[in-house]
Design an enzyme around this catalytic site. Structure first.
Site, PDB file in Angstrom:
ATOM      1  N   TYR A  33       0.880  -1.304   0.051  1.00  0.00           N
ATOM      2  CA  TYR A  33      -0.192   0.161  -0.041  1.00  0.00           C
ATOM      3  C   TYR A  33       0.962   1.295   0.095  1.00  0.00           C
ATOM      4  O   TYR A  33       0.609   2.200  -0.765  1.00  0.00           O
ATOM      5  CB  TYR A  33      -0.962  -0.115   1.124  1.00  0.00           C
ATOM      6  CG  TYR A  33      -1.735   1.047   1.512  1.00  0.00           C
ATOM      7  CD1 TYR A  33      -2.961   1.302   0.809  1.00  0.00           C
ATOM      8  CD2 TYR A  33      -1.837   1.739   2.538  1.00  0.00           C
ATOM      9  CE1 TYR A  33      -3.893   1.945   1.031  1.00  0.00           C
ATOM     10  CE2 TYR A  33      -2.633   3.007   2.877  1.00  0.00           C
ATOM     11  CZ  TYR A  33      -3.681   3.198   2.046  1.00  0.00           C
ATOM     12  OH  TYR A  33      -4.655   4.175   2.223  1.00  0.00           O
ATOM     13  N   LYS A  74       0.939   4.125  -2.797  1.00  0.00           N
ATOM     14  CA  LYS A  74       0.485   5.428  -2.221  1.00  0.00           C
ATOM     15  C   LYS A  74       1.519   6.560  -2.530  1.00  0.00           C
ATOM     16  O   LYS A  74       1.298   7.880  -2.571  1.00  0.00           O
ATOM     17  CB  LYS A  74      -0.013   5.653  -0.940  1.00  0.00           C
ATOM     18  CG  LYS A  74      -1.270   4.851  -0.627  1.00  0.00           C
ATOM     19  CD  LYS A  74      -2.314   5.482  -1.572  1.00  0.00           C
ATOM     20  CE  LYS A  74      -3.627   5.307  -0.970  1.00  0.00           C
ATOM     21  NZ  LYS A  74      -4.538   5.773  -1.936  1.00  0.00           N
TER      22      LYS A  74
HETATM   23  P1  NAI Z   1     -13.677   2.761   1.755  1.00  0.00           P
HETATM   24  O1  NAI Z   1     -13.083   1.417   1.502  1.00  0.00           O
HETATM   25  O2  NAI Z   1     -14.532   3.382   2.319  1.00  0.00           O
HETATM   26  O3  NAI Z   1     -13.703   3.334   0.250  1.00  0.00           O
HETATM   27  C1  NAI Z   1     -12.891   2.885  -0.775  1.00  0.00           C
HETATM   28  C2  NAI Z   1     -14.258   2.488  -2.059  1.00  0.00           C
HETATM   29  O4  NAI Z   1     -13.230   2.360  -3.039  1.00  0.00           O
HETATM   30  C3  NAI Z   1     -14.944   1.716  -1.964  1.00  0.00           C
HETATM   31  O5  NAI Z   1     -16.285   1.953  -2.321  1.00  0.00           O
HETATM   32  C4  NAI Z   1     -14.640   0.493  -2.754  1.00  0.00           C
HETATM   33  O6  NAI Z   1     -15.898  -0.283  -3.211  1.00  0.00           O
HETATM   34  C5  NAI Z   1     -14.050   1.300  -4.015  1.00  0.00           C
HETATM   35  N1  NAI Z   1     -13.014   0.261  -4.618  1.00  0.00           N
HETATM   36  C6  NAI Z   1     -12.263  -0.554  -4.287  1.00  0.00           C
HETATM   37  N2  NAI Z   1     -11.600  -1.134  -5.318  1.00  0.00           N
HETATM   38  C7  NAI Z   1     -11.998  -0.566  -6.283  1.00  0.00           C
HETATM   39  C8  NAI Z   1     -11.772  -0.662  -7.907  1.00  0.00           C
HETATM   40  N3  NAI Z   1     -11.049  -1.389  -8.434  1.00  0.00           N
HETATM   41  N4  NAI Z   1     -12.532   0.160  -8.638  1.00  0.00           N
HETATM   42  C9  NAI Z   1     -13.606   0.935  -8.097  1.00  0.00           C
HETATM   43  N5  NAI Z   1     -13.857   1.075  -6.784  1.00  0.00           N
HETATM   44  C10 NAI Z   1     -12.984   0.360  -6.194  1.00  0.00           C
HETATM   45  O7  NAI Z   1     -12.125   3.518   1.992  1.00  0.00           O
HETATM   46  P2  NAI Z   1     -11.755   4.990   2.387  1.00  0.00           P
HETATM   47  O8  NAI Z   1     -11.396   5.306   3.501  1.00  0.00           O
HETATM   48  O9  NAI Z   1     -12.913   5.952   2.048  1.00  0.00           O
HETATM   49  O10 NAI Z   1     -10.589   5.270   1.062  1.00  0.00           O
HETATM   50  C11 NAI Z   1     -10.707   6.176   0.201  1.00  0.00           C
HETATM   51  C12 NAI Z   1      -9.402   6.557  -0.225  1.00  0.00           C
HETATM   52  O11 NAI Z   1      -8.654   7.175   0.748  1.00  0.00           O
HETATM   53  C13 NAI Z   1      -8.431   5.219  -0.477  1.00  0.00           C
HETATM   54  O12 NAI Z   1      -7.510   5.361  -1.590  1.00  0.00           O
HETATM   55  C14 NAI Z   1      -7.406   4.957   0.713  1.00  0.00           C
HETATM   56  O13 NAI Z   1      -6.442   4.113   0.514  1.00  0.00           O
HETATM   57  C15 NAI Z   1      -7.446   6.447   1.113  1.00  0.00           C
HETATM   58  N6  NAI Z   1      -7.014   6.702   2.199  1.00  0.00           N
HETATM   59  C16 NAI Z   1      -7.699   6.701   3.488  1.00  0.00           C
HETATM   60  C17 NAI Z   1      -7.455   6.663   4.786  1.00  0.00           C
HETATM   61  C18 NAI Z   1      -8.500   6.700   5.882  1.00  0.00           C
HETATM   62  O14 NAI Z   1      -8.029   7.111   6.963  1.00  0.00           O
HETATM   63  N7  NAI Z   1      -9.495   6.407   5.786  1.00  0.00           N
HETATM   64  C19 NAI Z   1      -6.162   6.889   5.034  1.00  0.00           C
HETATM   65  C20 NAI Z   1      -5.365   7.144   3.944  1.00  0.00           C
HETATM   66  C21 NAI Z   1      -5.645   7.051   2.539  1.00  0.00           C
END
Ligand code: NAI
Length: 306
Positions: free
Chosen positions: A166, A170
């Site tokens: 990851y 990132k």
């Molecule tokens: P989440 O799991 O709630 O949302 C991620 C979304 O991406 C999900 O709805 C999922 O269905 C979708 N997804 C996964 N694989 C996919 C694909 N191949 N094609 C299209 N959609 C796909 O997670 P969150 O926390 O909202 O994460 C959003 C972004 O923020 C991610 O890139 C994550 O790595 C990043 N992030 C989040 C942090 C946090 O504290 N929540 C910290 C640092 C980064």
């Protein structure tokens, strides 16, 4: 301070079926943008999927009086990504904003991490940011307008146990941003990175509930709006969480010229190690690789004339 509006703008948000992406998309819609809600509807480890999550967010936007379409493609699938771009163009005729947000986790300590864990995470986060941005790039160039956001992470910037796959992906998106900020400049294409922290299913159970309660994904989104507005910066990494915001930068120490020829030995470098790594003296962040190179030669010039 004038309102930040996106009237007439068309925005794609990937992974917008839930978590942070959904919040970004809803806020763009509230502020006048037309939306493409991409989400594979995958489980957190990237398996499974259906377009129900994306369609539910489209309904939420319609309930707000906005306009949106759902897209169930995986961001890691080249043909699916191209279809998303083609569908956006046939429905709305332009692409102004693209927020690459989709993500998954396959956390494991490095010795237990499989090739599949590495490939899938790099596919979704790195290729999954690259491909939509690449497919939208020439459209933005022709429009002379584009606002792009990649989603990085403190793991990429600083590290976290069990997340080598990851973290690599990132920080990879930051590397892409650093070059696209230069290539996009003459066509009014701006690109930034958000480094969020938010209570979503990705962070469930990782922190006490009292902390998670302060980390609403809605508290990240206002920062992201500032990365995609008309007068957005470019090449900036915005840390955002719990309503607090800061800027992350890669900086170098002032450094030292060690020598040339016979004077340049491993021991001579060791002798100047304290000066080379002295973080009390750091330079302002370089704006390009070329600036970094110029600095090296400035050090040499200063060292040889001293
Ligand atoms: P989440 O799991 O709630 O949302 C991620 C979304 O991406 C999900 O709805 C999922 O269905 C979708 N997804 C996964 N694989 C996919 C694909 N191949 N094609 C299209 N959609 C796909 O997670 P969150 O926390 O909202 O994460 C959003 C972004 O923020 C991610 O890139 C994550 O790595 C990043 N992030 C989040 C942090 C946090 O504290 N929540 C910290 C640092 C980064």
């Amino acid at each position: 301070m004038s309102d930040i509006r996106f009237d007439g703008r068309v925005a794609i948000v990937t992974g917008a079926g839930g978590g942070l992406g959904r919040c970004h998309a809803l806020e763009l819609a509230r502020r006048g943008a037309k939306l493409v809600i991409n989400d594979l509807g995958a489980s957190m480890d990237g398996t499974g999927g259906n377009s129900a999550a994306a369609e539910a967010v489209v309904k939420e936007i319609e309930a707000l009086g906005g306009e949106a379409i759902a897209n169930g493609s995986s961001v890691a699938d080249e043909k699916g990504v191209q279809k998303m771009i083609d569908d956006t163009m046939s429905k709305f005729g332009r692409i102004d904003i693209l927020i690459a947000n989709a993500g998954i986790l396959r956390d494991k300590s490095f010795s237990k991490m499989t090739q599949a864990d590495i490939d899938l995470v790099i596919d979704v986060h790195l290729r999954g940011s690259f491909m939509p941005i690449h497919a939208a790039w020439n459209i933005m160039k022709e429009q002379n307008y584009g606002r792009l956001v990649v989603t990085t992470s403190s793991t990429g910037l600083y590290g976290n146990f069990g997340q080598a796959n990851y973290g690599a992906a990132k920080l990879g998106v930051v590397g892409m941003m650093n070059t696209l900020k230069i290539e996009g400049a003459k066509n009014n294409i701006k690109i930034n990175a958000v480094c969020p922290i938010a209570a979503t299913r990705m962070t469930e159970g990782l922190m006490p509930q009292a902390v998670l309660d302060q980390l609403k994904p809605e508290y990240v989104t206002p920062g992201v709006m500032n990365l995609v507005k008309d007068d957005a910066p470019s090449g900036l990494i915005l840390s955002a969480g719990a309503g607090a915001f800061s800027m992350a930068r890669i900086v170098e120490t002032e450094g030292a010229f060690v020598g040339h020829g016979d004077a340049l030995t491993a021991e001579a470098v060791a002798a100047k190690w304290d000066q080379i790594t002295d973080t009390s003296k750091t330079r302002p962040a370089f704006q390009s690789g070329a600036e970094h190179g110029q600095n090296i030669f400035a050090l040499v010039a200063a060292g040889t004339t001293a």
